[in-house]
Write a protein that holds these residues in place. Structure first.
Motif: not given
Length: 499
Positions: A474-497
């Motif tokens: 859980h700690a590892q996943l939270q740390a990764f999401y804190a650093a990459h969550g916004s980028q992940l959502l932006d890339h998903l939005n590029q698929l279908n905004p």
């Protein structure tokens, strides 16, 4: 021509017409009956329905087909349901509404009086709908919980990991065949038929059908418990190979026979039938009016498949956008090799990405399956597409809860155990700018996009972390999401905004 012959010829003509007009859906259903052990009973549904209709021939004396205008209302509703299911690529929906179309069309052609006499044979067609796969994970979980509890109550120590559990001299798993879904569906169909043929009162029929629903579930739990105990007590010499399956079906057959034997004590089929109320005379219906109604039915049914194909989203599947890989943010880096054997069980996608990132000893994976121009076999929401396959012998799901809020919807958090690791996942469907975890709502959004003429590009996305314990994952996943969550959502939005 004999009136009864006209009735049966009319029924056969409607069946042939509906199958020909909706042949793609009809062939899908037949294919499932032919190749699936769970729904093989469907091959018997139409012959049994025909036999029940022939059995009622004495009650059809003096009746002739009189097309019914009111039956066009349920027929129109069923037709609309089939059309929406076809547009959403929801096979179970089209299968269900095809059965309703057939039933409603028979009523429309035969008329109310004949349809009341043949109500049960017509309703029996619903048992041919191949539906029930959604019960598999639920019943597998309940079977595993009951078996483990019963074995422990018998004094045998058990270590459980989801659908897998270990006793001192062996390892057991609850797989698809152990769920009891096959027993349940078979018992419900046979029990309903038995209740109709054996009883006359509605109360007794309903009670027996309820028993036919409950008994196979309990019997399957007892069967699973006894198989484990037989294997344990015999040192795994019996109930572990082919005899495992033979024992299961023999046990089920004995249970069904006992259920019928007990139910037969209150049978009513040997009593004289109650006298039929005299039929009320009806105003004569002109031949022209009757044919006009039949023609209306035929035109409506014939137009539906054409309209469904016209409304299907057309385009080049190769132009469906792909998911752009996340750029690792320091101190994270792309892993040079896969650190975990875990991977979601998805197929029919237009493209997929499976990436893994490391930060010292921390390990996080990302999986994205992209779908677009969705057709049969290329659907995002499909019963074969899931985070964890029930056939997986390495991983088992232990817990499912709501995960963090992404700002577009909550993630689904799952704790999955492997042989030497704990895998924590955050997963969801990305559709039209929304993150969803409910597959029915996901299907509804995909249908809405198609009705509005919008692209149906969507994706299933999973983040997971592998560690020796749940807290570390859980700690590892939270740390990764804190650093990459916004980028992940932006890339998903590029698929279908989305909107």
């Amino acid at each position: 021509m004999n009136p009864r012959v006209r009735i049966y010829l009319s029924m056969a003509a409607v069946l042939v017409a509906v199958v020909l007009l909706f042949r793609e859906t009809a062939f899908e259903v037949f294919g499932i009956w032919w190749r699936s052990d769970t729904f093989a009973h469907g091959l018997l549904v139409l012959p049994i329905s025909a036999g029940l209709a022939w059995r009622a021939r004495g009650r059809l004396e003096g009746l002739t087909p009189r097309p019914s205008l009111r039956a066009l209302i349920p027929l129109s509703v069923a037709a609309l349901g089939w059309l929406l299911g076809a547009m959403a690529n929801a096979a179970s929906v089209t299968h269900f509404f095809l059965a309703l179309i057939l039933m409603s069309a028979e009523v429309a052609v035969l008329g109310g009086q004949i349809s009341r006499v043949l109500a049960f044979p017509l309703l029996f067609i619903l048992f041919g709908v191949p539906i029930g796969e959604f019960l598999l994970p639920i019943m597998m979980d309940y079977t595993a919980e009951f078996t483990v509890s019963a074995v422990r109550a018998s004094g045998v120590p058990v270590y459980q990991e989801g659908l897998h559990f270990v006793v001192p001299n062996g390892r057991w798993s609850v797989v698809e065949a152990c769920s009891g879904v096959r027993y349940l569906i078979a018992s419900l169909m046979v029990g309903t038929l038995y209740a109709y043929l054996t009883y006359r009162s509605l109360k007794r029929r309903v009670l027996f059908v309820l028993v036919a629903l409950l008994v196979p579930v309990l019997a399957n739990w007892l069967r699973a418990y006894m198989i484990v105990m037989l294997g344990y007590l015999s040192g795994n010499r019996i109930a572990t190979g082919v005899d495992h399956l033979i024992y299961g079906w023999v046990f089920f057959g004995v249970v069904i026979l006992l259920m019928f034997s007990v139910g037969g004590r209150w049978r009513e089929d040997l009593d004289p039938e109650p006298a039929c109320l005299p039929r009320q005379p009806r105003a004569p219906l002109s031949r022209g009016a009757a044919w006009a109604r039949v023609a209306a039915v035929a035109v409506l049914l014939a137009a539906l498949p054409w309209l469904g194909h016209r409304l299907e989203l057309q385009g080049d599947a190769s132009r469906v956008p792909t998911f752009a890989a996340l750029q690792p943010q320091s101190p994270w880096a792309l892993a040079s090799r896969n650190f975990s054997g875990f991977k979601p069980s998805f197929e029919g996608f237009r493209s997929e990405q499976r990436l893994e990132y490391v930060n010292g000893s921390a390990q996080v994976g990302l999986y994205v399956a992209v779908y677009g121009q969705q057709t049969q076999g290329h659907e995002l929401v499909h019963f074969r597409n899931m985070l964890l396959s029930p056939h997986d012998t390495v991983y088992s799901r232990r817990k499912v809860t709501n995960g963090p809020d992404s700002g577009h919807g909550h993630w689904l958090e799952s704790v999955i155990s492997g042989k030497n690791e704990i895998v924590l996942t955050w997963s969801g469907y990305w559709i039209d700018g929304h993150l969803l975890t409910n597959e029915y709502l996901a299907k509804a959004l995909l249908l809405r996009a198609r009705l509005l003429g919008k692209p149906d590009t969507s994706a299933f996305v999973t983040l997971w972390s592998s560690a020796m314990d749940e807290a570390s994952a859980h700690a590892q996943l939270q740390a990764f999401y804190a650093a990459h969550g916004s980028q992940l959502l932006d890339h998903l939005n590029q698929l279908n905004p989305g909107p």
